[in-house]
Motif scaffolding. Sequence first.
Motif, PDB file in Angstrom:
ATOM      1  N   PHE A 148     118.116  14.254  -6.193  1.00  0.00           N
ATOM      2  CA  PHE A 148     117.214  14.257  -4.970  1.00  0.00           C
ATOM      3  C   PHE A 148     116.253  12.816  -4.960  1.00  0.00           C
ATOM      4  O   PHE A 148     115.168  12.727  -4.399  1.00  0.00           O
ATOM      5  N   GLY A 149     116.506  11.694  -5.814  1.00  0.00           N
ATOM      6  CA  GLY A 149     115.902  10.517  -5.548  1.00  0.00           C
ATOM      7  C   GLY A 149     115.135  10.262  -6.799  1.00  0.00           C
ATOM      8  O   GLY A 149     115.032  11.084  -7.811  1.00  0.00           O
ATOM      9  N   GLY A 150     114.642   9.313  -7.208  1.00  0.00           N
ATOM     10  CA  GLY A 150     113.907   8.726  -8.255  1.00  0.00           C
ATOM     11  C   GLY A 150     112.352   8.953  -8.618  1.00  0.00           C
ATOM     12  O   GLY A 150     111.721   8.452  -9.397  1.00  0.00           O
ATOM     13  N   HIS A 151     111.879   9.712  -7.634  1.00  0.00           N
ATOM     14  CA  HIS A 151     110.543   9.762  -7.422  1.00  0.00           C
ATOM     15  C   HIS A 151     109.778  10.594  -8.407  1.00  0.00           C
ATOM     16  O   HIS A 151     108.804  10.364  -9.232  1.00  0.00           O
ATOM     17  N   GLY A 152     110.506  11.621  -9.011  1.00  0.00           N
ATOM     18  CA  GLY A 152     110.090  12.430 -10.049  1.00  0.00           C
ATOM     19  C   GLY A 152     109.886  11.770 -11.667  1.00  0.00           C
ATOM     20  O   GLY A 152     109.107  12.240 -12.449  1.00  0.00           O
ATOM     21  N   HIS A 153     110.528  10.761 -11.584  1.00  0.00           N
ATOM     22  CA  HIS A 153     110.392   9.821 -12.742  1.00  0.00           C
ATOM     23  C   HIS A 153     109.112   9.517 -13.395  1.00  0.00           C
ATOM     24  O   HIS A 153     108.612   9.819 -14.503  1.00  0.00           O
TER      25      HIS A 153
END
Length: 159
Positions: A148-153
């Motif tokens: 779902f993309g790298g925003h959660g990092h």
Amino acid sequence: MSSATSYESTTSGHMCDMDRCVERTSLSIRNFGRRFYGCQHWSPNSDQACKFFKWLDKNTCPRGRATAPLVHERFTRYKDEAATARNERDEARAMGAEAQEWERIAKCKAGKTKIALRIAEDKVYKYRLALLLSWIVVRVYFVFSTVFGGHGHRLLCLP
Ligand SMILES: [Zn+2]
């Protein structure tokens, strides 16, 4: 020693005579092996005996008098050996009791150690389980963050 046909004891209130007496054998060196009649109530360390006494045999023969010291010497030696054996037996019993006490203490310690080991094994199991769960959570997080993309990092970064 006195010789009498009958004697009434003043301490125990009985009377000994030739009909009520006991035949014994002297073991003294002077009269070794010589039989006599004595009080029926006589026993070592007792004051119940009267003074009734009568020799049955004549004097000990010279050979008997010569043998008596040898018998006494051997008897004394056996008595000493018996006392030594009793002491050794008592020491062995004391050592046995001490060994049993040490064994009891050792068993008690072994029991406590077993319980501590079980607790430690339980902890190891729980830590491994926690490690596995945290690894799964991290793996799930990376899978989701990859999908779902790298925003959660940024949200999981430590300060
Ligand atoms: Zn008597």
